[in-house]
Each structure stands twice: as C-alpha cells, then as structure tokens.
Design an enzyme around this catalytic site. Sequence first.
Site, PDB file in Angstrom:
ATOM      1  N   SER A 275       0.868  -1.184   0.000  1.00 27.66           N
ATOM      2  CA  SER A 275       0.000   0.000   0.000  1.00 27.66           C
ATOM      3  C   SER A 275       0.900   1.227   0.000  1.00 27.66           C
ATOM      4  O   SER A 275       2.069   1.153   0.404  1.00 27.66           O
ATOM      5  CB  SER A 275      -0.863  -0.002   1.266  1.00 27.66           C
ATOM      6  OG  SER A 275      -1.493   1.237   1.457  1.00 27.66           O
TER       7      SER A 275
ATOM      8  N   TYR B  72      -1.780  -1.040  10.692  1.00 26.74           N
ATOM      9  CA  TYR B  72      -1.931  -1.245   9.245  1.00 26.74           C
ATOM     10  C   TYR B  72      -0.710  -0.693   8.492  1.00 26.74           C
ATOM     11  O   TYR B  72      -0.122  -1.385   7.645  1.00 26.74           O
ATOM     12  CB  TYR B  72      -3.212  -0.566   8.736  1.00 26.74           C
ATOM     13  CG  TYR B  72      -3.432  -0.797   7.255  1.00 26.74           C
ATOM     14  CD1 TYR B  72      -3.818  -2.049   6.792  1.00 26.74           C
ATOM     15  CD2 TYR B  72      -3.211   0.219   6.319  1.00 26.74           C
ATOM     16  CE1 TYR B  72      -4.000  -2.285   5.435  1.00 26.74           C
ATOM     17  CE2 TYR B  72      -3.392  -0.008   4.962  1.00 26.74           C
ATOM     18  CZ  TYR B  72      -3.784  -1.265   4.526  1.00 26.74           C
ATOM     19  OH  TYR B  72      -3.945  -1.502   3.186  1.00 26.74           O
TER      20      TYR B  72
END
Length: 275
Positions: free
Chosen positions: A149, A162
């Site tokens: 990401s 995350y």
Amino acid sequence: MTFDPMGTTALITGASSGFGVEFARRLAERGADLVLVARREDRLKALADELSVRYGTVCTVVPLDLTEAGAVARLVAILAEKKVVVGTLVNNAGFGNHGFLTTIDPERLDAEIALNVTALVALTRAFLPELLAQRKGALGNSALVNVASTAAFQPIPRMAVYGASKAFVLSFTEALWYEAKGSGLKVLALCPGPADTEFIEIADNADALFGKLESAEQVVATAMRALDRRNTPASVVSGTMNAVQSRLVGVAPRRVIIDIVGRGGAPKSRPTRTR
Ligand SMILES: NC(=O)c1ccc[n+]([C@@H]2O[C@H](COP(=O)([O-])OP(=O)(O)OC[C@H]3O[C@@H](n4cnc5c(N)ncnc54)[C@H](OP(=O)(O)O)[C@@H]3O)[C@@H](O)[C@H]2O)c1
C-alpha cells in the site's frame, strides 16, 4: 507483454472482493487456471462460474480464514492432494483497523497482523519453491505479487498497525525481489493508494480519504503493466498522484510527514478511556 501465465495456475488470496476479483479476471484472461481463496465461498464460486464460462478457466475454490492457525498448511495439503502446482501467487488478502490503538479490539489487531503479515509470509515461504521451479519451464510465466500500500511509505497515525504491516510487506517483498534476481521469477510489491473496494468500509475510515479513489481495474492494470516489463521493478505505486506523493514522502523530513498524515484522518479528537 512479457508476463504470460498461460497454462499455469495462479493462487489469489482475497479473491472474493476488490483487487482479488480483478486479479482473477485478468489472470484468467491470460489463460491461467486459478486457486481462489477467501472466507466467502459463495462469492468465490460465483467468480469461478463466471471465469469458467468466459475463459474456460479451471478454478479451485478454497474457502479459508487465513488468520486461523494452520490455515496455510491446510491450503498446501489441499493443493498437494489435487496435484495443483502454483506458478503465480498473489498475496492480496488484507484489511485495516482504524482508530487510536487503545480503542481497537486486541483480537482485531491480532487478526490484522495474522492476515497482512503472518499468512503472507507463510504463503510465500510455502509456495516460493514451486514458483521458482515453474519458471524453469518457460520465460516470464511465473510471478509473486504481494499487495502492500502507499501506507507502507510512512507511519499512519490511527492506522498504526496497518501502516506498519504494509511497510513490512514492502520491505519483505523488495528483499525477495533481490533474492530472486536471475531466476526469471517476477517479484512485485503493489502499492495502491485509496481505492474503491470494500476495504474502506471494513476499516471504517471513509473520513481519512483524500483525493480521487482509483478503481480496482486501475490498480490491477498497474500491476499487470509492471509484470509485463522485461525488468519488473521490486515495487510499483498505482496512480500518478500516489506515485508523486510517495516520492515526496521519501525526501521530506519524517517528523513533518507524520504530522501531515496525522492531521489528515478521523477521528481527530483523542479517545476517552473505555475501561
Ligand atoms: N482499497 C484500498 O484503498 C487499498 C489501498 C491500498 C492497499 N490495499 C490492500 O489491498 C488488498 C486487497 O484489499 P481490497 O481493497 O481489495 O479490499 P476488500 O475488497 O476488502 O478485499 C479484501 C479481500 O481479503 C479477503 N479476506 C479478508 N479477511 C480474510 C481472512 N481472514 N482470510 C481470508 N481472506 C480474507 C476478503 O474476503 P473474505 O471477506 O471473503 O474473506 C476479500 O476478498 C489488501 O491487502 C489491502 O490492504 C487496499
């Protein structure tokens, strides 16, 4: 086009939604058979039916919760029994918890790490020998794609675990890219920015988004283009603005970046103690 998985089998985790579905469609279009993994079996079966009709794809559906202990070993055993040899692995399943660390259920944090990190490493370790062996048969027919990401490039206040999990995926994959040099296996960390999938709803983080969302089609097209390059890079950022921002993050002082990202997302107030 230098990535040609025709006649091989691609294993895709998180194939019931978002990027995983799109990876399945694009790899089936190129003639790969598929192993589809996620928890929602009905969705996997519907996708398998669609791809079987459209491309004649042979799909093996494996409903599995990858956060459960022994899940990867079970998957390996199922595929060994069916004599399925994996030529491409797309480690795509992942999710994010949003909020100050003290507000997040510890079990959800464990699941986030189990899925984004532990299962991804276990799957890679389990299937990498097959991916490397497959490659010996034909040029450019085998790949390892790990979905990281743009969250990997800087700390993400209120998505601390995350961001850290995706930094792990990026670092891990780039190291493997080097280890696989000369083998012909394409190794790629895909770094999407905010995209229009179920991810945002699950992370309960719509307020934290800024800019235009990419579609799953755009994100996976970025990955396919990178795989098609003769020298596939170790990582690719999807979206021009996301790529520019990721570059800027690399040169700006870390402290400044943390402040900017920290101001960007909701909830903005500190949480009250819940116990
Ligand atoms: N969308 C974004 O903004 C964005 C941006 C950057 C990176 N990413 C990353 O992209 C990847 C794909 O996400 P997405 O955007 O496509 O989100 P998504 O639509 O929520 O898809 C996530 C997939 O992971 C599967 N999954 C979740 N928990 C699982 C578990 N315990 N065991 C097995 N499978 C599980 C889900 O299937 P089931 O629920 O059926 O199990 C689903 O197929 C993730 O790694 C995510 O972190 C997303």
